[in-house]
Design a protein around this motif. Structure first.
Motif, PDB file in Angstrom:
ATOM      1  N   LEU A  97       0.820  -1.204   0.000  1.00  0.00           N
ATOM      2  CA  LEU A  97       0.000   0.000   0.000  1.00  0.00           C
ATOM      3  C   LEU A  97       0.855   1.255   0.000  1.00  0.00           C
ATOM      4  N   LEU A  98       0.355   2.259  -0.684  1.00  0.00           N
ATOM      5  CA  LEU A  98       0.919   3.598  -0.638  1.00  0.00           C
ATOM      6  C   LEU A  98      -0.055   4.434   0.173  1.00  0.00           C
ATOM      7  N   VAL A  99       0.397   4.980   1.283  1.00  0.00           N
ATOM      8  CA  VAL A  99      -0.458   5.777   2.155  1.00  0.00           C
ATOM      9  C   VAL A  99      -0.066   7.236   1.973  1.00  0.00           C
ATOM     10  N   LEU A 100      -0.991   8.030   1.425  1.00  0.00           N
ATOM     11  CA  LEU A 100      -0.779   9.463   1.223  1.00  0.00           C
ATOM     12  C   LEU A 100      -1.406  10.209   2.385  1.00  0.00           C
ATOM     13  N   SER A 101      -0.615  11.045   3.056  1.00  0.00           N
ATOM     14  CA  SER A 101      -1.117  11.864   4.165  1.00  0.00           C
ATOM     15  C   SER A 101      -0.949  13.327   3.802  1.00  0.00           C
ATOM     16  N   TYR A 102      -2.005  14.095   3.998  1.00  0.00           N
ATOM     17  CA  TYR A 102      -1.908  15.527   3.740  1.00  0.00           C
ATOM     18  C   TYR A 102      -0.892  16.146   4.687  1.00  0.00           C
ATOM     19  N   SER A 103      -0.352  17.267   4.300  1.00  0.00           N
ATOM     20  CA  SER A 103       0.710  17.895   5.083  1.00  0.00           C
ATOM     21  C   SER A 103       0.273  18.217   6.506  1.00  0.00           C
ATOM     22  N   GLY A 104      -0.996  18.466   6.724  1.00  0.00           N
ATOM     23  CA  GLY A 104      -1.487  18.707   8.077  1.00  0.00           C
ATOM     24  C   GLY A 104      -1.671  17.424   8.865  1.00  0.00           C
ATOM     25  N   THR A 106      -4.216  15.473   8.749  1.00  0.00           N
ATOM     26  CA  THR A 106      -5.606  15.298   9.161  1.00  0.00           C
ATOM     27  C   THR A 106      -6.305  14.156   8.440  1.00  0.00           C
ATOM     28  N   ALA A 107      -5.886  13.849   7.233  1.00  0.00           N
ATOM     29  CA  ALA A 107      -6.534  12.785   6.464  1.00  0.00           C
ATOM     30  C   ALA A 107      -5.483  12.026   5.662  1.00  0.00           C
ATOM     31  N   SER A 108      -5.809  10.803   5.333  1.00  0.00           N
ATOM     32  CA  SER A 108      -4.892  10.011   4.518  1.00  0.00           C
ATOM     33  C   SER A 108      -5.702   9.102   3.598  1.00  0.00           C
TER      34      SER A 108
END
Length: 136
Positions: A97-104, A106-108
């Motif tokens: 899996l590639l998990v993308l997290s926003y810079s804050g 708050t969400a991924s």
């Protein structure tokens, strides 16, 4: 003087042991080949990926236009649709899996990474055949 010679009393035991090693060797080599074919290292993931938009009736959160996702070597990503943030690669038994997290933070979003031959694809939706294709 009497010698205890066990292999003469039960010769079938030795034959069974020697007949199973080719099967176990082939099974081991097959498992190793499958693992190697599916192996995705962090350096293989780096680069630019292109997404070509097409219509699909899905309700998932997907890009609504063409997009480029760039995965940088400092675990940062850039994308018009996903924005900027950090990513990590998570390895499972049957998928990566590639998990993308926003810079804050708050969400991924979790996206599956698949190796198709020598190409790396990032799957957005299997039902609609939406995926990013590595361009470099």
């Amino acid at each position: 003087m009497q010698f205890n010679n066990n292999h003469q009393q039960n010769p079938g035991l030795i034959v069974r042991k020697t007949k199973s090693w080719p099967f176990l060797t082939i099974l081991f080599l097959l498992a190793l080949a499958i693992i190697f074919a599916r192996l995705i290292t962090p350096s293989m993931v780096l680069g630019k990926y292109y997404f070509k938009y097409h219509e699909c009736g899905t309700l998932a959160e997907l890009p609504d236009s063409d997009d480029t996702l760039t995965l940088l070597d400092d675990n940062k990503y850039r994308s018009y649709y996903w924005g900027n943030g950090e990513y990590r690669v998570e390895y499972g038994i049957f998928r990566t899996l590639l998990v993308l997290s926003y810079s804050g933070g708050t969400a991924s979003h979790e996206l599956e990474i698949k190796k198709v031959g020598n190409k790396i694809n990032i799957v957005l939706d299997d039902a609609c055949n939406f995926f990013y294709v590595k361009t470099d």
